[in-house]
Design a protein around this motif. Structure first.
Motif, PDB file in Angstrom:
ATOM      1  N   GLN A 294     -29.418 -41.792  25.731  1.00 16.63           N
ATOM      2  CA  GLN A 294     -29.014 -42.966  25.249  1.00 16.63           C
ATOM      3  C   GLN A 294     -29.835 -44.361  25.361  1.00 16.63           C
TER       4      GLN A 294
ATOM      5  N   VAL B  70     -32.302 -43.716  22.498  1.00 15.18           N
ATOM      6  CA  VAL B  70     -31.931 -44.209  21.321  1.00 15.18           C
ATOM      7  C   VAL B  70     -31.850 -45.671  21.193  1.00 15.18           C
ATOM      8  N   ASP B  71     -31.463 -46.361  22.228  1.00 15.46           N
ATOM      9  CA  ASP B  71     -31.600 -47.803  22.061  1.00 15.46           C
ATOM     10  C   ASP B  71     -32.994 -48.426  22.083  1.00 15.46           C
TER      11      ASP B  71
ATOM     12  N   ASP C 273     -35.290 -46.871  20.754  1.00 18.61           N
ATOM     13  CA  ASP C 273     -36.131 -46.613  19.194  1.00 18.61           C
ATOM     14  C   ASP C 273     -35.406 -47.421  18.264  1.00 18.61           C
ATOM     15  N   VAL C 274     -34.234 -48.143  18.613  1.00 22.71           N
ATOM     16  CA  VAL C 274     -33.675 -48.998  17.759  1.00 22.71           C
ATOM     17  C   VAL C 274     -34.843 -50.408  17.813  1.00 22.71           C
TER      18      VAL C 274
ATOM     19  N   TYR D  85     -34.141 -54.322  23.338  1.00 21.12           N
ATOM     20  CA  TYR D  85     -32.790 -54.081  22.618  1.00 21.12           C
ATOM     21  C   TYR D  85     -31.728 -54.801  22.596  1.00 21.12           C
TER      22      TYR D  85
ATOM     23  N   PRO E  10     -27.571 -55.384  20.826  1.00 24.36           N
ATOM     24  CA  PRO E  10     -26.568 -54.857  19.945  1.00 24.36           C
ATOM     25  C   PRO E  10     -26.888 -55.272  18.505  1.00 24.36           C
TER      26      PRO E  10
ATOM     27  N   ARG F  39     -29.112 -53.118  16.071  1.00 22.06           N
ATOM     28  CA  ARG F  39     -28.560 -51.912  15.497  1.00 22.06           C
ATOM     29  C   ARG F  39     -28.256 -51.986  14.143  1.00 22.06           C
ATOM     30  N   GLU F  40     -27.605 -53.071  13.719  1.00 27.14           N
ATOM     31  CA  GLU F  40     -26.825 -53.077  12.412  1.00 27.14           C
ATOM     32  C   GLU F  40     -28.123 -53.390  11.657  1.00 27.14           C
TER      33      GLU F  40
ATOM     34  N   VAL G  66     -31.261 -52.625  11.903  1.00 28.19           N
ATOM     35  CA  VAL G  66     -31.925 -51.329  11.668  1.00 28.19           C
ATOM     36  C   VAL G  66     -31.311 -50.231  10.804  1.00 28.19           C
ATOM     37  N   LEU G  67     -30.119 -50.230  10.949  1.00 27.20           N
ATOM     38  CA  LEU G  67     -29.189 -49.480  10.101  1.00 27.20           C
ATOM     39  C   LEU G  67     -29.254 -49.764   8.638  1.00 27.20           C
TER      40      LEU G  67
END
Length: 768
Positions: free
Chosen positions: A457, A460-461, A463-464, A480, A482, A485-486, A488-489
């Motif tokens: 986990q 993954v963070d 990597d973002v 990182y 939160p 994440r949005e 990057v996505l």
């Protein structure tokens, strides 16, 4: 172009290319082979036979020396041993002929040949050292086992020779040399894969010398006519050495790692079985009376040493196999499989410490591999691994997951600074893996790894965060959050849609369409249009009209930058051809090239093909490179851009003055026009540093460069720009970006009159 028939010059050339030997060298080797057969088998006296052998070996020596001069091996002295072997063999022939075939002279000559052959062994061993899976692994068990087995074989064979009544020192010396050569040849041929052809030929020549000397030593007293037995194998060995020197792989002979890859531990263990079994076999034959025997007191302890060494070698091979499963073979860092165990060990060493996971991705590493080769890339990765390992020290572990990506799990408290900044600092100094300083940047994403959080986990963070750092401009570290994440996505979604748009031709209803608009470029005195700059927009079905800075970075990150540039250039040239067809005065066209296009070889080919397809004179096309996107100082990039200019296109430097590479670009690349960034143009109306602009324009005049001012937003900027000698400008005040179909009417309404290359009103500064 003249065609060739099957089997003609072209197939022959391809066959020679695959062989790696030139036509002249191949002809010389063929002639040498014919002479060797004739000299070895033709009847005659010992003197004529010796003369033929001398001719063959002298020819082989000349071919060998030619190969050394042609290919320039890295270790030239290594080829002195094969050359000496040729000379010694010819001298032995002469000595045997001079004594009328005396057995003693024959044995003495053979011993000399064997001793000289042994001088090539250290160079051959060095060639087959230091490459492949065995690199960095202990070799002393192999050496001990081989040495012990070789010594026992030599002792046993010496006992056999003495038992049959042969006490000639030359024979005894030859026996020892034969055993050593036999073991070395077998070990080298069985412990390596992918051995270079030149090395194989040298080893085969040594083995042939071994067979010849062993046979003739045993038969010296009973063979009356030993000529063909000595001459033919000796001539073949000479031919092999000459061929080895002519093959291009001879450059790496005697260079560590130049002889292929070392087999795995288990495979190498199998290769010592014959050595291990030979001693007890000879002893058993002695006990049965087939061969003379040596004392059991010698064989038994030695056999025990061999057995213990073999077991030790097997244990070490098993341990190395287990380590290989958890470690990267290139850098010897732990791999992804071994990372959890390494992190557990770090927690045990530093109980209660706060850990951070850092994902390190080298920026633009692919261009180094593509331009300098994978060997240079591997050397740089080794250097990076060493720097990261030293940076974290005992307070962390470093892992290589493959390619150019590393993971560091660090206890940040003792280090006194952010882990991402610490790792970036370790990479600041230039690398010298390429022979010239090469600066490497990295994008680093960090995420906390508290107790109770799974390592996967946290990865993954991280990597973002790493991806967000790369999107923010590379060469930086981000922690990182939160919200990342949005973001990057969303960027990944844009990349996927761009890929579908550019490569798959997806419907516009799903991915939208790319729209090319044009902004006029004008001459200031008098004001008239002479060119347009092609600008791309993305009409997205959900996000609306996206400006270039919102999707061009995504295109470069996805490896689509070159394809996007080609698409925009194609569309813009089509517009220019359409304007010509409408009778518009011939305008020039500016298009931008991103990093992806500049790092792709063959830029001049695709640009020329597009211009020819639309019937556009290359002199009307300006290719713009962006100053703030730093390009590596690689000679081939400058050469590629020189080819573009030589083909008739113009090269402009865009956004001049906002980065730190401006003067470097003017020195490295054949730029003809400098486009002042809007931040500099704004100085003339904001009471800014006009002397700065005065200096820049004076520099451009001294370098015979045109100056184009970007970002002209109001009338008050025009007079100061004219006073500075600036004759070309663009901006919303002079003409905002517009659809291609609006350009002809706008040009006619504003009195635009484009200038053909080489023609303009007096005093105008030409785009051409």
């Amino acid at each position: 172009m003249r065609e060739t028939t099957p089997g003609g010059p072209a197939p022959l050339a391809r066959a020679l290319a695959r062989l790696g030997v030139g036509a002249g060298a191949l002809a010389a080797l063929a002639l040498l082979a014919a002479l060797a057969v004739v000299a070895a088998l033709a009847p005659g006296t010992p003197v004529t036979a010796a003369a033929g052998a001398v001719v063959v070996h002298a020819g082989a020596l000349l071919v060998l020396l030619h190969g050394v001069r042609r290919h320039r091996p890295q270790v030239r002295r290594a080829w002195a041993a094969p050359a000496a072997l040729l000379v010694t063999t010819a001298a032995a022939e002469v000595a045997v002929a001079a004594t009328g075939g005396d057995p003693g002279a024959l044995r003495l000559g053979l011993a000399a040949v064997q001793l000289v052959a042994l001088t090539a062994v250290p160079f051959t061993v060095r060639t087959l050292r230091g490459a492949g899976p065995g690199t960095g692994q202990p070799a002393w068990p192999d050496v001990l086992l081989t040495t012990a087995g070789t010594a026992l074989l030599a002792v046993q064979l010496l006992a056999v020779v003495r038992a049959v009544g042969v006490d000639d020192p030359a024979v005894l010396t030859g026996v020892v040399a034969d055993v050593v050569l036999a073991v070395v040849v077998l070990r080298l041929l069985t412990t390596r894969t992918g051995t270079a052809p030149a090395t194989v030929l040298v080893v085969l020549a040594l083995g042939l010398s071994l067979v010849t000397s062993t046979l003739l030593t045993a038969l010296a007293d009973v063979v009356a006519d030993h000529g063909p037995l000595l001459r033919l194998p000796g001539a073949l060995a000479a031919l092999l050495l000459a061929a080895a020197a002519q093959h291009p792989s001879m450059r790496r002979f005697a260079t560590p790692g130049g002889g292929g890859q070392l087999r795995g531990g288990a495979q190498r263990l199998l290769t010592v079985v014959p050595v291990f079994c030979a001693v007890p076999t000879l002893w058993l034959l002695g006990r049965l009376g087939v061969l003379p025997d040596v004392a059991v007191a010698v064989v038994a302890p030695a056999g025990y040493v061999l057995a213990c060494t073999g077991v030790l070698l097997a244990a070490l091979s098993l341990r190395r196999s287990e380590r290989a499963a958890d470690h990267d073979p290139l850098t010897d860092l732990v791999n992804r499989r071994g990372l959890p165990r390494a992190v557990a060990g770090l927690r045990a060493r530093l109980p209660g410490a706060a850990l951070d996971v850092c994902l390190v991705d080298l920026d633009d590493f692919k261009q180094l591999n593509d331009t300098r080769g994978h060997a240079v890339g591997d050397a740089l990765l080794l250097d990076v691994a060493g720097r990261l390992r030293r940076a974290v020290g005992p307070h962390g572990v470093v892992c290589r997951t493959g390619g150019d990506e590393f993971i560091a799990v660090v206890s940040t408290g003792p280090l006194g600074e952010g882990p991402g900044d610490l790792l970036l600092e370790a990479l600041e100094a230039p690398f010298d893996a390429t022979g010239v300083p090469w600066r490497v940047t990295a994008s680093v994403g960090t995420a906390p790894l508290p107790e109770g959080v799974e390592l996967e986990q946290a990865l993954v963070d991280a990597d973002v965060a790493m991806y967000a750092a790369k999107q923010a401009g590379k060469g930086r570290a981000l922690a990182y959050r939160p919200q990342l994440r949005e973001k990057v996505l969303g960027a990944l979604a844009l990349q996927q849609e761009l890929r579908r748009l550019l490569l798959e031709g997806a419907p516009a209803a799903e991915v939208g369409e790319l729209v090319v608009v044009h902004q006029p470029v004008v001459v200031l005195d008098p004001v008239r249009v002479v060119a347009t700059e092609a600008l791309v927009r993305w009409r997205h079905p959900r996000a609306g009209l996206l400006r270039p800075d919102e999707f061009l970075p995504q295109a470069e990150a996805a490896g689509l930058g070159a394809r996007l540039d080609e698409h925009v250039t194609e569309r813009a040239l089509g517009h220019l051809a359409g304007w010509d067809a409408q009778g518009l005065p011939p305008l020039h066209l500016h298009v931008n090239l991103g990093v992806g296009s500049l790092l792709r070889r063959g830029t001049v080919r695709w640009v020329s093909a597009l211009a020819a397809r639309h019937g556009i004179d290359p002199a009307r096309l300006h290719l713009e490179i962006t100053e703030h996107e730093e390009l590596p100082d690689d000679p081939w990039i400058a050469e590629s851009l020189r080819e573009v200019v030589a083909a008739g296109f113009h090269l402009d430097l865009d956004d001049f003055g906002i980065g730190y590479t401006s003067l470097s670009y003017l020195r490295r690349f054949p730029v003809s026009t400098v486009k002042l960034d809007r931040s500099l143009t704004s100085l003339v109306s904001a009471g800014g540093d006009v002397p700065l602009l005065t200096g820049i324009t004076a520099l451009c005049r001294a370098l015979d460069l045109q100056v184009l001012a970007e970002g002209v937003e109001h009338e008050g900027q025009l007079a100061p720009l004219r006073a500075l000698g600036v004759r070309l400008a663009q901006g919303n005040h002079l003409g905002a970006p517009m659809p291609a179909e609006d350009v002809p009417g706008w040009v006619r309404r504003t009195g635009g009159a484009g200038c053909p290359p080489g023609r303009a009103a007096e005093g105008d500064l030409l785009l051409g």
